[in-house]
Design a protein around this motif. Sequence first.
Motif, PDB file in Angstrom:
ATOM      1  N   ILE A 121      17.267   8.802  32.315  1.00 21.54           N
ATOM      2  CA  ILE A 121      17.991   7.600  32.733  1.00 21.54           C
ATOM      3  C   ILE A 121      18.776   7.098  31.528  1.00 21.54           C
ATOM      4  N   ASP A 122      20.093   6.943  31.689  1.00 19.94           N
ATOM      5  CA  ASP A 122      20.980   6.650  30.559  1.00 19.94           C
ATOM      6  C   ASP A 122      20.858   5.220  30.036  1.00 19.94           C
ATOM      7  N   ALA A 123      20.779   4.250  30.908  1.00 20.16           N
ATOM      8  CA  ALA A 123      20.833   2.854  30.472  1.00 20.16           C
ATOM      9  C   ALA A 123      19.453   2.328  30.075  1.00 20.16           C
ATOM     10  N   VAL A 124      19.449   1.428  29.092  1.00 19.52           N
ATOM     11  CA  VAL A 124      18.229   0.735  28.690  1.00 19.52           C
ATOM     12  C   VAL A 124      18.516  -0.760  28.614  1.00 19.52           C
ATOM     13  N   VAL A 125      17.462  -1.532  28.771  1.00 20.00           N
ATOM     14  CA  VAL A 125      17.556  -2.984  28.625  1.00 20.00           C
ATOM     15  C   VAL A 125      16.625  -3.389  27.498  1.00 20.00           C
ATOM     16  N   THR A 126      17.102  -4.267  26.632  1.00 21.55           N
ATOM     17  CA  THR A 126      16.310  -4.800  25.535  1.00 21.55           C
ATOM     18  C   THR A 126      16.054  -6.275  25.822  1.00 21.55           C
ATOM     19  N   VAL A 127      14.771  -6.644  25.852  1.00 17.97           N
ATOM     20  CA  VAL A 127      14.365  -8.022  26.143  1.00 17.97           C
ATOM     21  C   VAL A 127      13.649  -8.573  24.919  1.00 17.97           C
ATOM     22  N   GLU A 128      14.232  -9.582  24.293  1.00 16.52           N
ATOM     23  CA  GLU A 128      13.623 -10.209  23.122  1.00 16.52           C
ATOM     24  C   GLU A 128      12.387 -11.001  23.541  1.00 16.52           C
TER      25      GLU A 128
END
Length: 168
Positions: A121-128
Motif C-alpha cells: 500500500i503506497d500511502a501512509v498517514v502520520t498521526v502525532e
Amino acid sequence: MTTQPTGQPAPQQAPHAEKLWPAWWIWLSAWLVGASVSLVFFPLDVGVGILALLIGLALVSAGLLATTPQVRVTADGLQVGRARIDRDHIGRVVAHRGPAAREQLGPGFDATAYQCIRGWIDAVVTVEIVDERDATPYWIFSTRRPEDVLRALGSDQPVRESRASVQD
C-alpha cells in the motif's frame, strides 16, 4: 441520535473504516505455499492429497484473514490494528504518498513510533501523539484512502508527495 425498531440506539457509523487487505499477489503466493503441502501426500493417496490441499488452502487463507489489520476512525478515537488512542491525544495528522511516504518509512522514520505498515500500500498517514505520558512520538500506518483518513481526523492538510515530516 437515531434509534432502531427495538428502541436501542443505532450503532455509530465510523467516519472512516477500512481493512488493509493483502494484495492479490500475496494471496496467490500464500495459496501456492498452502497447496504445495499436498504434493507430499498425492503420491501416497489422491484422496489424502486433495484433503491436504484443501486444509493447506484453508490454513493460509485463515492466516491472511486473521492478520489483516483495520484502520478505524470514530468519534472517540483512532484504532489501527490492535492499537487504539483517544482523539484527545491526537495532534497533527499528515498523509504521505510516493517519495514522501518512502522518506517517512526510511530516513525520516523514528524507531519509537508505532507502525502498522503494509508494503503493498503506497500511502501512509502520520498521526502525532500529544499525550505527555506516552513515549510514542507518532503513529504511522498504511491506508488506501489517505484523503478519507485526513477528513475523518479533522485535518485540512493535503496528501504530501514531497515534504515528509509531521513536524513540518
